[in-house]
Each structure stands twice: as C-alpha cells, then as structure tokens.
Design a protein around this motif. Sequence first.
Motif, PDB file in Angstrom:
ATOM      1  N   UNK A 377       0.340  -1.474  -0.415  1.00  0.00           N
ATOM      2  CA  UNK A 377       0.076  -0.101  -0.056  1.00  0.00           C
ATOM      3  C   UNK A 377       1.370   1.257  -0.357  1.00  0.00           C
ATOM      4  N   UNK A 378       2.218   1.416  -0.031  1.00  0.00           N
ATOM      5  CA  UNK A 378       3.601   2.247  -0.211  1.00  0.00           C
ATOM      6  C   UNK A 378       4.028   2.223  -0.793  1.00  0.00           C
ATOM      7  N   UNK A 379       3.834   1.474  -1.596  1.00  0.00           N
ATOM      8  CA  UNK A 379       4.792   1.166  -2.853  1.00  0.00           C
ATOM      9  C   UNK A 379       3.729   1.926  -4.050  1.00  0.00           C
ATOM     10  N   UNK A 380       3.939   1.335  -5.857  1.00  0.00           N
ATOM     11  CA  UNK A 380       3.168   1.748  -6.674  1.00  0.00           C
ATOM     12  C   UNK A 380       4.166   2.647  -7.417  1.00  0.00           C
ATOM     13  N   UNK A 381       4.201   2.624  -8.852  1.00  0.00           N
ATOM     14  CA  UNK A 381       4.642   4.018 -10.088  1.00  0.00           C
ATOM     15  C   UNK A 381       6.166   3.300 -10.282  1.00  0.00           C
ATOM     16  N   UNK A 390      11.088  -4.573 -12.642  1.00  0.00           N
ATOM     17  CA  UNK A 390      10.263  -5.166 -12.667  1.00  0.00           C
ATOM     18  C   UNK A 390       9.584  -6.083 -14.328  1.00  0.00           C
ATOM     19  N   UNK A 391      10.620  -6.043 -15.180  1.00  0.00           N
ATOM     20  CA  UNK A 391      10.317  -6.615 -16.312  1.00  0.00           C
ATOM     21  C   UNK A 391      10.351  -8.637 -15.345  1.00  0.00           C
ATOM     22  N   UNK A 445      -0.051  -4.601  -9.693  1.00  0.00           N
ATOM     23  CA  UNK A 445      -0.271  -3.716  -9.668  1.00  0.00           C
ATOM     24  C   UNK A 445       0.059  -2.424  -8.818  1.00  0.00           C
ATOM     25  N   UNK A 446      -0.481  -3.273  -7.428  1.00  0.00           N
ATOM     26  CA  UNK A 446      -0.092  -1.884  -6.536  1.00  0.00           C
ATOM     27  C   UNK A 446       1.533  -1.873  -6.175  1.00  0.00           C
ATOM     28  N   UNK A 447       2.021  -2.683  -6.719  1.00  0.00           N
ATOM     29  CA  UNK A 447       3.675  -2.496  -6.705  1.00  0.00           C
ATOM     30  C   UNK A 447       4.478  -1.367  -7.692  1.00  0.00           C
ATOM     31  N   UNK A 448       3.971  -1.420  -8.375  1.00  0.00           N
ATOM     32  CA  UNK A 448       4.193  -1.216 -10.215  1.00  0.00           C
ATOM     33  C   UNK A 448       3.552  -0.204 -11.391  1.00  0.00           C
TER      34      UNK A 448
END
Length: 617
Positions: A377-381, A390-391, A445-448
């Motif tokens: 919840x404290x990640x994203x983008x 990511x890949x 979704x929530x992490x990246x």
Amino acid sequence: MATQIPLWIIPFFPLLGALALGAIALTRTKSEQPAPEGYIGALAVSFPFISFIATVMFAIEMPRDGVYTETLGSWISIGSFQVSFGFLFDSLTKIMLLFVTGITTLIVLYSIGYMKGDVGYTRFMSYLNLFLFSMIVLVLSDSLPLTFLGWEGVGLCSYLLVGFWNKDLLNCKAANKAFLVNRVGDVGFLLGMFTLLALGGTSLLNYANLNEALSGGSLAHVSFARELIIIAAFFLFFACTGKSAQIPLLTWLPDAMAGPTPVSALIHAATMVTAGVYLMARLSALFAFDLFFSVIVLLVALATALWAAIAGLLQHDIKKILAYSTISQLGFMFMAAGAGAYDVAIFHVFTHAFTKAALFLGAGSVIHSLGGEQDIRKMGGLAFKLPSTFFIMLIAWASLIGLPGLACFWSKDLILESIYSAPMLYYTALFTAILTAVYMTRLMVLVFLGKFRGSSHTAEHMHESSIVMQVPMWILAAGCILAGYAPLTNENHHTDIFVILACCGGTIVGLSFAAVYFSKKIPRYPGHNELVGFARTWTFLFDKLHFLLGILPARIAMSILDPVNRFLRITMIVIGAIPVICSEGLRFMQVNKLRVQLALSVISSVILAYWLVFFIR
C-alpha cells in the motif's frame, strides 16, 4: 556410468563451504577487521557451483531411466537393526538436484549484494552452504533414516536463517515457530519409520527394498500388513504436511518471511518446502497403495490451495503474499500426487522453483530499494524507477498465473487434467487458479503501476539493485520461460484442449478483473471494518485452531499437573532427606575423643545388661 566421480562429491563441497565459512566467522568474531566481503562472497558461491557442475555431469552421463547407487559404509549397526550410509541417483534425484544446486548457487550470488555490509555476512553465507548440504543429503539418500538426517538438517538451517537477525524479537519468534511446527511433523516421520520396522524390519527403510516389497506382494504373509502400510503412509504424509506447509501444519511458512529475502527465496519457495512433495514421489508405491488414502491427500491438498489463495488476496506484506502463494502452489503439487500423477507433481515443483525464486528475489530488490518497506500500500509507480526488477517480476508473474507458453502454464494444466475426472475437485482447483491470477495481479498493480504512495524521502533514494543481484534474477526469469519445455513427464504438453481453454480463459478473466479493480482508488465503503476483521480471522485461522486444539489443552493439563508435580517433588525431597539426616546424626555420634566413645560403650553395655536381666527370663 562412465564417470569416475563419486556421488559423495555433490554434498561434500557445500559441507566444506559451510565449515570453512563458519571457521572464518568464528575467528573474526572478536576482530575489529571483518573478513573481505568480496573474498567471502566468491568462496560462498564457488562451493554450491561446484556441486551444481558435479550434478550436471551425472545428469548428462546417466541414462534417462538409469539408477546409480553408492554405499559409503555401515551407519547404524545394533543387532538386527542395520542401516547403511548410501546414496541413490535416478531420474527423480537428477531433477531435484539440478534445480536445488543451480537455484541455490544463484541465490547465494544474489545474497552477495543483498547482504552487503551486514555484520553477520560470513555467518549467513555459512548457513546457506549448510542448508544446501542438508538438502542434498535429503534428496540423494537411499533410505528413510538418511533422508531424515537431511530432513532435520534443513529444519535446523531454517531456524538459523529465519532468525538470522535475532536482535528483533519477532524474528526470533518466527524462527521458533518454524522449528517447532516442523518438529511436530517430524514426529510423524519417526512413527512412519517405526511402523515400517514393525512391518518388515530395517530392510523396508531402504527405498528400493520397500518399493519391491510393495509391488511384489512379499508382505502378504504379514499379519495386518495392509493396515500397517496405511498407518505408515498416514504418518509419513503428516510429516510431509509439516515440511511442505499443508493443512494442518501450514502456519509456520508465512511467519518465516521474517528472515532476509534470500532466505525466503531459498528455503521457503524453491527447495525446503518441496521436500514433502519429493518424499511423496519417492514413496509413490506406499502412498498409492490404498485408493481411500489418495482421496484424503487430494482433499487436504485442495483445501490448502484454496485457503491459501484467499489468504494471499487479503495480505498487504509483499513477501507474505508470495508466501501464501507458495502454500497454494504446494497444494497443487499435492493434488497431482494424490491423483497418482507424481511426475506431474515434480514437474510443477521444477517450474515453480524458477518462478517463485524470481518473484522473491524481485520482491527483495523492491524492498532493498525502498529501505526495507514491505507494505504494498506504500508502493506504486515502481515500473519506471526499477525497470529491470519490473520486467523480471512481470515474466515470473505471467508464469505463475499460467499464461500460455510460460513454465507454470504447462505444469499447472497437467495438474488440472489429472483431476479432470472428478468435477467437484476440478472446478474448485480451477477457481483457485483464477484466484492466483487475481492476487498476483493485485500485487503487480499496487507495486509497479499508478503513483508512488510512500514517503518523499524514500522516493528520492530509490534505486535499481546492483548487477550482482540482477544477474541471478534474469537467469531465473529465463527459467520462467524455458523450464516448461523440459521433458520431465511422459505426457508433457499433451493436455486436453478443454482444460487448456478453461484455464487460460479463467486466468485472463481473473487478471483483467484485478487489473481494473485495483488500478482504481477504492474508497472505504460500508462493511470495510468487517472485511478487515474477516481478513485477520481468515489469515490466522489455523493459528487459532492450533491454540484451541493443542496449546490451550496443554496449558490446562500443565496447570492441573503442576501442583501434583510440586507435591511429588516435595515428597521425594523429604524421603531423600530422611536417610541423610539419620546418617548425619550417626556421623555426629562417631566422635574422635576416646573418653566419649568409652563412656558411650559403658552406657550401652549397662542398658543391654539391664535389658537381659529384667526382660529376658
């Protein structure tokens, strides 16, 4: 075999590495100058790599259905109880050892960057090598007692590695929990061996002898043979539920995420937790002996897979999501074993090992870049901040949820096909596979994707992991693609077209729903607190059951028996004190002064004479 390399070479080098690194760690304990990390890292990687090369050499020269045995000598010799120290290398051993030694080498390489600067760096590397040695002994052994030695070894290493950062009380509790829950399962292992001893002596503890006895009918003359075989299978299956985190002994695995991330990848995703599946495959003749028992295995596996998938959907810790995913995927492996498709179970062990190791190391890269943050919840983008990670995780994610062409797609479809004849089991397993797509897409979704939801300070210091961490991750990502094409099953890639379409369709529906739902900012709604309560209840369901059915009755029994125990101890002390007091009194009377002794003798003589005169007539 043409090769002259002995089998003991495979476990020897990790053991040598553990001893050498352990000695360095001990000698540097009080030294102000720590050992050079570059030298220690190279040393730590070299021993598992040599073990991997030796395994590859055996695998190349071993025929597909060949068997090679090597007896080093007598191990236990007590009367009729005779157990040799021997190794067995066959197709099952080959598959297990290739990914155990190979993936461990990559994880040790990754650990060089992840654990850089840690005060226990050398000790950590020693533990990793010790773990690999124990796991190799577990897989390579030709008998249940020697397997049990490795079984206990990986349990010990799990305790040491999960609680590695032992200044944190939570880590210590997690290590204790992992150790104790596994010990409960190990009681089943011991009882299973004792049952086989009662059935046919020490010869049945050897895998080859046991399989021959079960298939040849040589136990027909033994009284209650069928019943003893089923009892032995039940106890050994109970042991497998402990090591591979199945119902009811699954609570230790999520808590074990408290250790460093390489530990999560090594012990609790790729190798140790698959030991139960390996034992099921090794003892396939025993577990397939009775159809009713196979049904029990299927139901336990299905319930575990579904429960863990729902639990994974309710987690916020990135490592715990992957931990519950591991439990669920282990459930799929046990489903295949319960359906008699042991080669398919091992195939999924193989493909899942690359996939989950890549996911855990990717999660470690994320945590490392965020300064230890694990709450999604404290990640994203992060896709643009950590493109390499990511890949890698995108490839591993696609494999785990079963997108066509990737590793887990082939093995998972074969598992679903193995239970296709039982509609209730099949559709429940299919629903569980769809849930896998949902909770894993939620994680991605929530992490990246979206905007970064953490602190501005963390955003400023965000960075991609070092090259020494990325190389193992990319190799594992390649395995997520290529491992599914390994010819490990007789029916590889020949699944029913309906199974393929149903699984692919369900996966696409699940990931599409999750991508749309979790990419939006979801406001709180009526019933939010109830959902939070359900999440907590569901997550800790088996912890509560263990407390109610095991810990609480034990505490009540202890509270009742403690006064009895105290009374017995006091009684023993009093009874023991009586002769001591008497002896001390007599010793006191034995004084050294001659006049006192003479006086006592005269008095005693007078009393004796008086008694003789007046009482004996």
